[in-house]
Design a protein around this motif. Structure first.
Motif, PDB file in Angstrom:
ATOM      1  N   HIS A 188       6.327 -14.092   8.681  1.00  0.00           N
ATOM      2  CA  HIS A 188       5.237 -13.370   8.034  1.00  0.00           C
ATOM      3  C   HIS A 188       5.158 -11.908   8.456  1.00  0.00           C
ATOM      4  O   HIS A 188       4.489 -11.115   7.776  1.00  0.00           O
ATOM      5  CB  HIS A 188       3.906 -14.081   8.309  1.00  0.00           C
ATOM      6  N   ILE A 189       5.811 -11.570   9.551  1.00  0.00           N
ATOM      7  CA  ILE A 189       5.873 -10.154   9.923  1.00  0.00           C
ATOM      8  C   ILE A 189       6.612  -9.374   8.842  1.00  0.00           C
ATOM      9  O   ILE A 189       6.434  -8.161   8.671  1.00  0.00           O
ATOM     10  CB  ILE A 189       6.547  -9.995  11.298  1.00  0.00           C
ATOM     11  N   GLY A 190       7.441 -10.095   8.056  1.00  0.00           N
ATOM     12  CA  GLY A 190       8.132  -9.473   6.936  1.00  0.00           C
ATOM     13  C   GLY A 190       7.178  -8.886   5.915  1.00  0.00           C
ATOM     14  O   GLY A 190       7.582  -8.042   5.090  1.00  0.00           O
ATOM     15  N   THR A 191       5.890  -9.297   5.959  1.00  0.00           N
ATOM     16  CA  THR A 191       4.900  -8.728   5.053  1.00  0.00           C
ATOM     17  C   THR A 191       4.773  -7.224   5.256  1.00  0.00           C
ATOM     18  O   THR A 191       4.540  -6.470   4.305  1.00  0.00           O
ATOM     19  CB  THR A 191       3.527  -9.395   5.279  1.00  0.00           C
ATOM     20  N   TYR A 192       4.937  -6.771   6.505  1.00  0.00           N
ATOM     21  CA  TYR A 192       4.863  -5.332   6.761  1.00  0.00           C
ATOM     22  C   TYR A 192       5.947  -4.605   5.969  1.00  0.00           C
ATOM     23  O   TYR A 192       5.703  -3.546   5.362  1.00  0.00           O
ATOM     24  CB  TYR A 192       5.054  -5.036   8.248  1.00  0.00           C
ATOM     25  N   ALA A 193       7.146  -5.171   5.974  1.00  0.00           N
ATOM     26  CA  ALA A 193       8.252  -4.555   5.241  1.00  0.00           C
ATOM     27  C   ALA A 193       8.012  -4.631   3.734  1.00  0.00           C
ATOM     28  O   ALA A 193       8.369  -3.705   2.995  1.00  0.00           O
ATOM     29  CB  ALA A 193       9.576  -5.233   5.600  1.00  0.00           C
ATOM     30  N   VAL A 194       7.419  -5.740   3.274  1.00  0.00           N
ATOM     31  CA  VAL A 194       7.108  -5.879   1.849  1.00  0.00           C
ATOM     32  C   VAL A 194       6.235  -4.715   1.390  1.00  0.00           C
ATOM     33  O   VAL A 194       6.496  -4.072   0.364  1.00  0.00           O
ATOM     34  CB  VAL A 194       6.395  -7.225   1.574  1.00  0.00           C
ATOM     35  N   VAL A 195       5.183  -4.428   2.172  1.00  0.00           N
ATOM     36  CA  VAL A 195       4.268  -3.349   1.811  1.00  0.00           C
ATOM     37  C   VAL A 195       4.977  -1.999   1.869  1.00  0.00           C
ATOM     38  O   VAL A 195       4.839  -1.168   0.957  1.00  0.00           O
ATOM     39  CB  VAL A 195       3.041  -3.343   2.745  1.00  0.00           C
ATOM     40  N   GLY A 196       5.766  -1.775   2.911  1.00  0.00           N
ATOM     41  CA  GLY A 196       6.461  -0.510   3.050  1.00  0.00           C
ATOM     42  C   GLY A 196       7.402  -0.229   1.897  1.00  0.00           C
ATOM     43  O   GLY A 196       7.377   0.872   1.299  1.00  0.00           O
ATOM     44  N   PHE A 197       8.245  -1.211   1.567  1.00  0.00           N
ATOM     45  CA  PHE A 197       9.186  -1.024   0.458  1.00  0.00           C
ATOM     46  C   PHE A 197       8.452  -0.916  -0.878  1.00  0.00           C
ATOM     47  O   PHE A 197       8.905  -0.200  -1.780  1.00  0.00           O
ATOM     48  CB  PHE A 197      10.187  -2.178   0.416  1.00  0.00           C
ATOM     49  N   ALA A 198       7.319  -1.633  -1.014  1.00  0.00           N
ATOM     50  CA  ALA A 198       6.554  -1.551  -2.267  1.00  0.00           C
ATOM     51  C   ALA A 198       5.995  -0.147  -2.462  1.00  0.00           C
ATOM     52  O   ALA A 198       5.985   0.377  -3.585  1.00  0.00           O
ATOM     53  CB  ALA A 198       5.414  -2.569  -2.240  1.00  0.00           C
ATOM     54  N   ILE A 199       5.528   0.473  -1.388  1.00  0.00           N
ATOM     55  CA  ILE A 199       4.997   1.838  -1.498  1.00  0.00           C
ATOM     56  C   ILE A 199       6.106   2.822  -1.868  1.00  0.00           C
ATOM     57  O   ILE A 199       5.917   3.721  -2.701  1.00  0.00           O
ATOM     58  CB  ILE A 199       4.307   2.242  -0.183  1.00  0.00           C
ATOM     59  N   VAL A 200       7.293   2.651  -1.255  1.00  0.00           N
ATOM     60  CA  VAL A 200       8.433   3.507  -1.614  1.00  0.00           C
ATOM     61  C   VAL A 200       8.779   3.321  -3.088  1.00  0.00           C
ATOM     62  O   VAL A 200       8.989   4.301  -3.831  1.00  0.00           O
ATOM     63  CB  VAL A 200       9.654   3.172  -0.736  1.00  0.00           C
ATOM     64  N   HIS A 201       8.823   2.066  -3.535  1.00  0.00           N
ATOM     65  CA  HIS A 201       9.138   1.768  -4.934  1.00  0.00           C
ATOM     66  C   HIS A 201       8.128   2.416  -5.871  1.00  0.00           C
ATOM     67  O   HIS A 201       8.496   3.052  -6.869  1.00  0.00           O
ATOM     68  CB  HIS A 201       9.149   0.250  -5.133  1.00  0.00           C
ATOM     69  N   GLN A 202       6.838   2.273  -5.532  1.00  0.00           N
ATOM     70  CA  GLN A 202       5.800   2.799  -6.409  1.00  0.00           C
ATOM     71  C   GLN A 202       5.793   4.326  -6.412  1.00  0.00           C
ATOM     72  O   GLN A 202       5.527   4.950  -7.441  1.00  0.00           O
ATOM     73  CB  GLN A 202       4.437   2.279  -5.962  1.00  0.00           C
ATOM     74  N   THR A 203       6.099   4.923  -5.283  1.00  0.00           N
ATOM     75  CA  THR A 203       6.091   6.386  -5.197  1.00  0.00           C
ATOM     76  C   THR A 203       7.215   7.009  -6.024  1.00  0.00           C
ATOM     77  O   THR A 203       7.019   8.004  -6.724  1.00  0.00           O
ATOM     78  CB  THR A 203       6.227   6.827  -3.728  1.00  0.00           C
ATOM     79  N   ILE A 204       8.392   6.393  -5.948  1.00  0.00           N
ATOM     80  CA  ILE A 204       9.553   6.957  -6.659  1.00  0.00           C
ATOM     81  C   ILE A 204       9.555   6.533  -8.124  1.00  0.00           C
ATOM     82  O   ILE A 204       9.760   7.353  -9.031  1.00  0.00           O
ATOM     83  CB  ILE A 204      10.860   6.512  -5.973  1.00  0.00           C
ATOM     84  N   GLU A 205       9.335   5.262  -8.364  1.00  0.00           N
ATOM     85  CA  GLU A 205       9.368   4.741  -9.742  1.00  0.00           C
ATOM     86  C   GLU A 205       7.946   4.697 -10.292  1.00  0.00           C
ATOM     87  O   GLU A 205       7.454   3.639 -10.684  1.00  0.00           O
ATOM     88  CB  GLU A 205       9.979   3.339  -9.754  1.00  0.00           C
ATOM     89  N   ASN A 206       7.261   5.828 -10.294  1.00  0.00           N
ATOM     90  CA  ASN A 206       5.862   5.847 -10.712  1.00  0.00           C
ATOM     91  C   ASN A 206       5.741   5.399 -12.162  1.00  0.00           C
ATOM     92  O   ASN A 206       6.309   6.022 -13.061  1.00  0.00           O
ATOM     93  CB  ASN A 206       5.281   7.256 -10.556  1.00  0.00           C
ATOM     94  N   PRO A 207       5.002   4.335 -12.425  1.00  0.00           N
ATOM     95  CA  PRO A 207       4.906   3.816 -13.788  1.00  0.00           C
ATOM     96  C   PRO A 207       4.005   4.638 -14.697  1.00  0.00           C
ATOM     97  O   PRO A 207       3.857   4.329 -15.861  1.00  0.00           O
ATOM     98  CB  PRO A 207       4.317   2.427 -13.572  1.00  0.00           C
ATOM     99  N   ILE A 208       3.372   5.682 -14.187  1.00  0.00           N
ATOM    100  CA  ILE A 208       2.502   6.510 -15.014  1.00  0.00           C
ATOM    101  C   ILE A 208       3.121   7.902 -15.109  1.00  0.00           C
ATOM    102  O   ILE A 208       3.347   8.557 -14.103  1.00  0.00           O
ATOM    103  CB  ILE A 208       1.086   6.607 -14.412  1.00  0.00           C
ATOM    104  N   SER A 209       3.393   8.305 -16.303  1.00  0.00           N
ATOM    105  CA  SER A 209       4.050   9.603 -16.493  1.00  0.00           C
ATOM    106  C   SER A 209       3.094  10.741 -16.138  1.00  0.00           C
ATOM    107  O   SER A 209       1.973  10.812 -16.636  1.00  0.00           O
ATOM    108  CB  SER A 209       4.487   9.742 -17.954  1.00  0.00           C
TER     109      SER A 209
END
Length: 468
Positions: A188-209
């Motif tokens: 479950h410590i992997g949850t920290y990595a889940v959040v980190g990678f999700a933020i990177v994904h959302q920041t770069i692949e911003n779904p709102i133009s």
């Protein structure tokens, strides 16, 4: 006082004089909070979730310019996946205000269901977005894979989703039965990595133009608050409390061949917000077991001077309690749980325990007032943990103590069935009922209470979701 005789299942118990008076701190126990606390906490969580869902939908419909409906739906789901992931952090942040009203068991159950919903949302989001991009650009699967691997944002999303699925699979009942708590906790410590990678994904692949400034402020505020609550509840507060109180083992007392009580003392324990019925996550800092974490209930009402846990040897961690030395440093997380007198709604109480589940029941008995019945389900009287203490406390509190003994198949009606409970406690609908024991027993009792029409607000169960 003696309980009514059942059909071979309830044995009269002789009461002896109490060995110790209830502490002044317990005597000053606050009045019950009643049933409004859980409802307020539930309303607050639902309201926060709905407000954030409305916010991301407003962002989507005001700024989205997806070239296809399929891609638009995929992005829409991606936004909601981000909100669900933030909600997941809050549910497991162990925020004291939520935990004392809902209990870690309820919060963990919601965390499990939100996690399943989050996993499926991510699956559909990634599938639709990938399919849409492939159709729009006429990419083959090979080309699409190259694009995935060549984009940091997309790759971060893939890693985040994969790690999330590992965590979800480790949380299934089948996996939990096979995984030691420590390994499950490590996964479950992997949850920290889940959040980190999700933020990177959302920041770069911003779904709102070209998002507006207020949209950026919203997203960073969402992540700052959710991550902040998580870090505070899971790391900051435990570190602060342990540094403040400096807990150490003060005594180790064998209660029977396989049951041990551990007494812990420290500085300023009158300022630790622990209540009878709650539990803590205990870590004893010795070379052989510092990494082991076990959830144990307080088996004595906190008196501001010390804490006590009582555990049965059912595995390597609990069996080693008897070898602890006086002076051993202790690191705790908690106290946790809403299994307290604060949530009672009636002046009369029925306490039902099974096996070593008697520990939080015994501490509750110490602080409750009014008409009290204690029902203890064991296979034989010799297996009744802390029985002498229960006798003394029951005598001091003018409570009825019943042992429900014997094998289920040899008794009729079945022990703790609706028929049996009604026979032994005719006014059960006018009582708050606290239940703690093995999962099967707890579920059976709750089913009996529903059958008898005991209002849900009067049912209180400790299920140890972390260890179940």
């Amino acid at each position: 006082m003696t309980p009514p005789n059942g059909t071979g299942t309830a044995a009269p118990i002789r009461m002896s004089d109490p060995r110790a008076a209830v502490s002044e701190r317990v005597q000053r126990h606050r009045r019950p909070r009643g049933g409004n606390g859980p409802q307020r906490a539930t309303f607050a969580l639902v309201a926060v979730a709905l407000v954030n869902a409305a916010a991301v939908e407003s962002l989507f419909f005001s700024a989205s310019d997806a070239p296809s409906t399929m891609l638009a739906v995929g992005r829409f789901l991606g936004l909601h996946a981000a909100v669900l992931l933030a909600l997941q952090l809050v549910l497991v942040a162990r925020v004291p205000w939520l935990d004392r009203r809902l209990g870690l068991g309820q919060l963990t159950a919601w965390h499990r269901w939100v996690g399943i919903g989050l996993a499926w949302t991510i699956v559909v989001h990634s599938t639709l977005a990938s399919w849409a991009y492939a159709r729009i650009n006429h990419w083959s699967f090979g080309t699409l894979t190259d694009k995935w691997l060549g984009s940091l944002g997309t790759l971060a999303g893939i890693v985040s989703g994969t790690l999330l699925f590992v965590v979800v699979l480790a949380s299934t009942r089948a996996a939990r039965r096979r995984l030691p708590y420590e390994l499950w906790h490590l996964v479950h410590i992997g949850t920290y990595a889940v959040v980190g990678f999700a933020i990177v994904h959302q920041t770069i692949e911003n779904p709102i133009s070209q998002p507006a400034t207020w949209a950026k402020v919203y997203w960073w505020a969402l992540w700052t608050v959710s991550i902040g609550l998580f870090v505070l509840g899971r790391m900051g507060l435990p570190l602060y409390r342990n540094l403040r109180h400096g807990l150490r083992v003060s005594a180790v007392v064998p209660e029977s061949d396989d049951v041990t009580s551990v007494y812990v003392t420290g500085r300023g324990l009158d300022r630790m917000p622990a209540e009878a019925g709650q539990f803590m996550l205990w870590r004893f800092l010795t070379p052989g077991r510092w990494w082991q974490v076990n959830p144990f209930s307080l088996s004595q009402a906190p008196d501001g001077k010390g804490l006590r846990l009582t555990a049965k040897a059912v595995g390597r961690g609990t069996a080693g309690l008897r070898t602890l030395r006086v002076g051993t440093r202790v690191f705790v997380e908690g106290p946790y749980g809403a299994f307290t007198a604060q949530h009672r709604t009636k002046s009369a109480t029925l306490l039902i325990a099974g096996g070593v589940g008697i520990t939080p029941i015994r501490s509750l008995l110490e602080v409750l007032e009014g008409s009290i019945i204690v029902m203890y389900r064991v296979r034989s009287e010799s297996e009744a943990t802390l029985l002498n203490e229960l006798r003394d406390l029951s005598y001091a509190k003018r409570a009825q103590l019943m042992l429900v003994v014997g094998r289920t198949k040899d008794t009729s009606p079945a022990p703790l069935s609706a028929e049996h409970l009604t026979k032994l406690v005719p006014d059960i609908r006018q009582r708050d009922v606290y239940v703690c024991g093995p999962t099967a027993m707890t579920n059976a009792v709750l089913a009996s209470l529903r059958k008898l029409g005991v209002p849900r607000i009067q049912q209180h169960a400790e299920v140890f979701a972390l260890a179940d």
